[in-house]
Write an enzyme that holds these catalytic residues in place. Structure first.
Site, mmCIF file in Angstrom:
data_model
loop_
_atom_site.group_PDB
_atom_site.id
_atom_site.type_symbol
_atom_site.label_atom_id
_atom_site.label_comp_id
_atom_site.label_asym_id
_atom_site.label_seq_id
_atom_site.Cartn_x
_atom_site.Cartn_y
_atom_site.Cartn_z
ATOM 1 N N HIS A 106 37.504 56.772 26.589
ATOM 2 C CA HIS A 106 38.511 57.582 25.817
ATOM 3 C C HIS A 106 39.928 56.530 25.632
ATOM 4 O O HIS A 106 40.665 57.090 24.803
ATOM 5 C CB HIS A 106 38.761 58.667 26.615
ATOM 6 C CG HIS A 106 37.777 59.726 26.279
ATOM 7 N ND1 HIS A 106 36.763 59.992 27.116
ATOM 8 C CD2 HIS A 106 37.583 60.642 25.309
ATOM 9 C CE1 HIS A 106 35.818 60.919 26.469
ATOM 10 N NE2 HIS A 106 36.311 61.396 25.428
ATOM 11 N N ARG B 164 40.834 67.483 20.521
ATOM 12 C CA ARG B 164 40.340 67.200 22.007
ATOM 13 C C ARG B 164 41.509 67.703 22.708
ATOM 14 O O ARG B 164 42.507 67.202 23.025
ATOM 15 C CB ARG B 164 40.237 65.694 22.341
ATOM 16 C CG ARG B 164 38.931 64.788 21.755
ATOM 17 C CD ARG B 164 38.946 63.571 22.303
ATOM 18 N NE ARG B 164 37.652 62.820 22.095
ATOM 19 C CZ ARG B 164 37.292 62.302 21.083
ATOM 20 N NH1 ARG B 164 38.183 61.595 20.072
ATOM 21 N NH2 ARG B 164 36.032 61.741 20.919
ATOM 22 N N ARG C 233 38.221 72.057 20.333
ATOM 23 C CA ARG C 233 37.467 71.862 21.248
ATOM 24 C C ARG C 233 38.060 72.271 22.741
ATOM 25 O O ARG C 233 39.180 71.701 23.118
ATOM 26 C CB ARG C 233 36.957 70.502 21.422
ATOM 27 C CG ARG C 233 36.003 70.268 22.625
ATOM 28 C CD ARG C 233 35.254 68.913 22.932
ATOM 29 N NE ARG C 233 36.388 68.054 23.414
ATOM 30 C CZ ARG C 233 35.932 66.867 23.425
ATOM 31 N NH1 ARG C 233 35.059 66.206 23.196
ATOM 32 N NH2 ARG C 233 36.919 66.297 24.064
ATOM 33 N N GLU D 195 25.762 67.082 22.865
ATOM 34 C CA GLU D 195 26.007 65.703 23.266
ATOM 35 C C GLU D 195 25.185 65.462 24.646
ATOM 36 O O GLU D 195 25.379 64.439 25.429
ATOM 37 C CB GLU D 195 27.509 65.474 23.752
ATOM 38 C CG GLU D 195 27.995 66.595 24.351
ATOM 39 C CD GLU D 195 29.596 66.351 24.389
ATOM 40 O OE1 GLU D 195 30.072 65.215 24.185
ATOM 41 O OE2 GLU D 195 30.640 67.300 24.908
ATOM 42 N N ASN E 55 29.303 60.128 21.426
ATOM 43 C CA ASN E 55 29.837 59.126 22.501
ATOM 44 C C ASN E 55 29.050 59.679 23.707
ATOM 45 O O ASN E 55 28.537 58.431 24.204
ATOM 46 C CB ASN E 55 31.233 59.516 22.573
ATOM 47 C CG ASN E 55 31.919 59.320 21.267
ATOM 48 O OD1 ASN E 55 31.282 58.594 20.382
ATOM 49 N ND2 ASN E 55 33.043 59.703 21.309
ATOM 50 N N ASP E 56 28.957 60.797 24.030
ATOM 51 C CA ASP E 56 28.247 61.208 25.120
ATOM 52 C C ASP E 56 26.385 61.204 25.040
ATOM 53 O O ASP E 56 25.827 60.609 25.993
ATOM 54 C CB ASP E 56 28.368 62.506 25.690
ATOM 55 C CG ASP E 56 30.008 62.331 26.431
ATOM 56 O OD1 ASP E 56 30.039 61.602 27.364
ATOM 57 O OD2 ASP E 56 30.891 63.196 26.306
ATOM 58 N N ARG F 167 29.342 54.897 29.057
ATOM 59 C CA ARG F 167 29.973 54.162 27.763
ATOM 60 C C ARG F 167 31.181 53.600 28.109
ATOM 61 O O ARG F 167 31.879 52.978 27.206
ATOM 62 C CB ARG F 167 30.237 55.788 27.375
ATOM 63 C CG ARG F 167 31.462 56.564 27.774
ATOM 64 C CD ARG F 167 31.351 58.017 27.118
ATOM 65 N NE ARG F 167 32.587 58.100 26.155
ATOM 66 C CZ ARG F 167 32.771 59.235 25.592
ATOM 67 N NH1 ARG F 167 32.294 60.513 25.850
ATOM 68 N NH2 ARG F 167 34.104 59.487 24.847
ATOM 69 N N CYS G 85 31.062 64.557 15.507
ATOM 70 C CA CYS G 85 32.345 64.135 15.747
ATOM 71 C C CYS G 85 32.397 62.903 16.771
ATOM 72 O O CYS G 85 33.511 62.544 17.047
ATOM 73 C CB CYS G 85 33.325 65.305 16.192
ATOM 74 S SG CYS G 85 32.490 65.980 17.942
HETATM 75 C C1 PEP Z 1 31.450 62.802 22.149
HETATM 76 O O1 PEP Z 1 30.958 62.649 23.204
HETATM 77 O O2 PEP Z 1 30.804 62.055 21.099
HETATM 78 C C2 PEP Z 1 32.681 63.218 21.715
HETATM 79 C C3 PEP Z 1 33.105 63.482 20.532
HETATM 80 O O3 PEP Z 1 33.464 63.683 23.003
HETATM 81 P P1 PEP Z 1 34.295 62.821 23.892
HETATM 82 O O4 PEP Z 1 34.268 61.526 23.075
HETATM 83 O O5 PEP Z 1 35.524 63.396 23.863
HETATM 84 O O6 PEP Z 1 33.361 62.983 25.016
HETATM 85 MG MG MG Z 2 31.897 64.031 24.682
#
Ligand code: PEP
Ligand code: MG
Length: 576
Positions: free
Chosen positions: A191, A298, A334, A433, A456-457, A467, A504
């Site tokens: 993040h 977020r 979210r 995710e 991402n997750d 990650r 996203c």
């Molecule tokens: C993701 O996990 O792809 C996502 C958009 O949420 P975050 O990056 O905030 O975990």
């Molecule tokens: Mg996520």
């Protein structure tokens, strides 16, 4: 001159002097004060002590319930430090004598105590050092207020060099003071890196030894696209990078030329391009870069860099602002996605062995329905001011979705009772995710209005790669065949079920992979505002048919590296 390689986290080139942030949490400025300000500084100190005492007692209460009385008593030692007359009087006397700000004096007195205790050959007293440090940090946090303001003392734009930066540290950075940042640890979709993209600050993470090799004042070239940092470059290198900077600007201008046009493929398939934001302040940037909606807000960043929880009214005002500003375009809010690499100072979250697999996101909200409901009520109330949708993070199966919806229903009933207006038909979406959600997407689709793929997750969970860990970053491959197959499965199920599906995660804004995603049938892409113009330009340069052929060919390849290379070649051909 020395070049070090890390992980490209946020693109762009910046040249500036290094400013190293120590591993310690606080860098405290030494500020002279007027004689008339002494009483005020002493009052600030007393208030911070009272506040800290309250914080520790609340913490003790919670620990007593969750872990037992014995564990809670550990904090008695912390309360004793707060009552230490010698320490308190030394701080007050020195403020009066030296006429310096209380935060600085307090940190100096603290340092003195720690060094005295460290020299004493007594195990018990040595153990007290940890207590003093811990309580000291709490007092300083309360003294310094909501934000850490180390950057305010900066006179020129700097490149921040740190072992690590938390997402809240990054959120507190100001663009006019920081032109880039580099860290020893971290991954591409941590993040902290995501926040850098939002701020449009070039960043390189995972350099491993940046803090050992760089001194404050060194000249640095940060190439956030290539993931390299050059320390004290020679004249020739500086000239080369200044030219690169100018070239980059030329390319950006080209992408910007189509920013206000609709995102349609050459064969007229319309695609929705939305922005990811962390704070309402980013709405102007989203609009400036050509976003036709917010695909991911977020909201957890709203809870950061403050000492208390946001009230329903504060939530409401923020969401109302975003809804009104983006009207008539949609805004997907979210719900709180706390945990993983995002922590809040208001909660002492338990230390977990695997925070990304632990008590995070919807799991936390379902366990804390009162906190969750405050946010839900605010989102509902703000829904009358624009086109708001809400979305739950980290859903792992249908039961969690049903439990969250039950709390949403209660929130709606409360509002009805209080005669507060809201959109009763607000769309409710699910982030896909977690692999179990991907595998049961058909079940989730029956009770959700839309999906948003959080790659991402999803990537970290399906490839078992943290990650945020630079050591395994080479394994974090968005183009891995397993990831592509999973994404295809989610899109196919959504289409068969007749619900919309977007993405996203950062992957939606990876230029080369956009072609594959388009070909797989994705019709909503949400990404950091800064990459929108390029993605829009790419989609406008290709036909859906071409993209489908590219996706099919990519699905036939067997490694992430091959797919990545193949998509790069295709992108170059298309943009020629
Ligand atoms: C993701 O996990 O792809 C996502 C958009 O949420 P975050 O990056 O905030 O975990
Ligand atoms: Mg996520």
């Amino acid at each position: 001159m020395l070049e070090v390689k890390g992980i490209a986290a946020a693109s762009g080139i910046s040249i500036g002097p290094a400013y190293k942030i120590s591993k310690e949490e606080f860098v405290i400025a030494k500020e002279p004060i007027e004689a008339g300000d002494i009483a005020n500084q002493i009052q600030l100190f007393e208030e911070a002590l009272i506040r800290t005492r309250k914080d520790i007692m609340e913490l003790q209460k919670r620990i007593a319930v969750e872990m037992g009385q014995e564990q809670a008593e550990i904090f008695d030692a912390h309360l004793l430090v707060l009552e230490d007359r010698m320490l308190i009087e030394e701080v007050i006397t020195r403020i009066k004598q030296e006429k310096l700000n209380v935060a600085y004096i307090f940190s100096e007195v603290l340092k003195k105590y720690v060094s005295v205790f460290a020299k004493i050959e007594d195990e018990y007293l040595k153990e007290r050092i940890a207590d003093i440090n811990d309580v000291g940090k709490r007092v300083l946090r309360n003294l310094l207020g909501k934000e850490r303001k180390w950057f305010e003392e900066l006179k020129e734009k700097v490149v921040v060099v740190a072992h690590d930066l938390s997402p809240s540290d990054t959120a507190a950075m100001h663009k006019h003071k920081v032109c880039a940042f580099v860290t020893d640890i971290g991954g591409k979709t941590s993040h902290t890196a995501i926040m850098a993209k939002s701020l449009e600050i070039p960043a390189v993470v995972g350099l491993e030894s940046a803090t050992a090799k760089i001194k404050t004042g060194d000249t640095l070239i940060v190439d956030g696209s290539m993931g390299s940092v050059i320390i004290n470059p020679d004249e020739k290198t500086l000239r080369k990078y200044r030219q690169e900077e100018a070239k980059l600007k030329g390319i950006t201008d080209k992408f910007f030329s189509t920013r206000d046009l609709p995102t349609i493929t050459k064969d007229n398939k319309e695609i929705r391009i939305h922005a990811n934001i962390e704070l309402p302040d980013e709405v102007p940037s989203a609009k400036l870069h050509g976003a036709w909606g917010i695909g991911l807000y977020r909201t957890e960043f709203f809870y950061m860099n403050r000492n208390d929880l946001p009230t329903e009214e504060e939530h409401y005002q923020a969401y109302k602002y975003v809804a009104e500003e983006m009207k008539p375009y949609p805004v997907v809010i979210r719900t709180l996605d706390l945990g993983g690499d995002k922590f809040l100072s208001q909660f002492e979250m338990p230390q977990e062995m695997q925070p990304f697999l632990g008590w995070r996101a919807i799991r936390f909200c379902l366990a804390q329905p009162d906190i969750f409901k405050v946010q839900l009520r605010a989102i509902l109330r703000a829904s009358v001011h624009g086109k708001l949708k809400l979305m739950y993070p980290m859903i792992s199966g249908i039961e969690e979705l049903q439990q969250a919806n039950k709390i949403l229903k209660e929130a709606k009933q409360e509002l009805k009772k209080g005669k507060k207006a809201f959109d009763d038909n607000i769309e409710v979406g699910v982030m896909i995710e977690v692999p179990s959600a991907a595998m049961t997407a058909d079940l989730l689709a029956k009770e959700a209005n839309f999906f948003s793929i959080g790659t991402n997750d999803l990537i970290q969970y399906s490839l078992a790669v943290d990650r945020a860990n630079e050591k395994v970053a080479y394994l974090y491959e968005p183009a891995h065949p397993a990831v592509l197959r999973m994404i295809k499965g989610i899109i196919d199920i959504a289409k068969n079920s007749g619900i919309r599906v977007g993405m996203c995660g950062e992957m939606a804004g990876e230029p080369a992979l956009v072609l594959i995603l388009l070909g797989l049938g994705l019709d909503e892409f949400s990404m950091p505002p800064s990459v929108i113009p390029e993605v829009k330009y790419i989609i406008r340069s290709v036909s859906l048919k071409q993209a489908q052929e590219i996706a099919n060919e990519a699905l036939g390849l067997s490694t992430g590296r091959e797919i990545e290379k193949f998509s790069q070649i295709k992108l170059r051909e298309i943009l020629q």
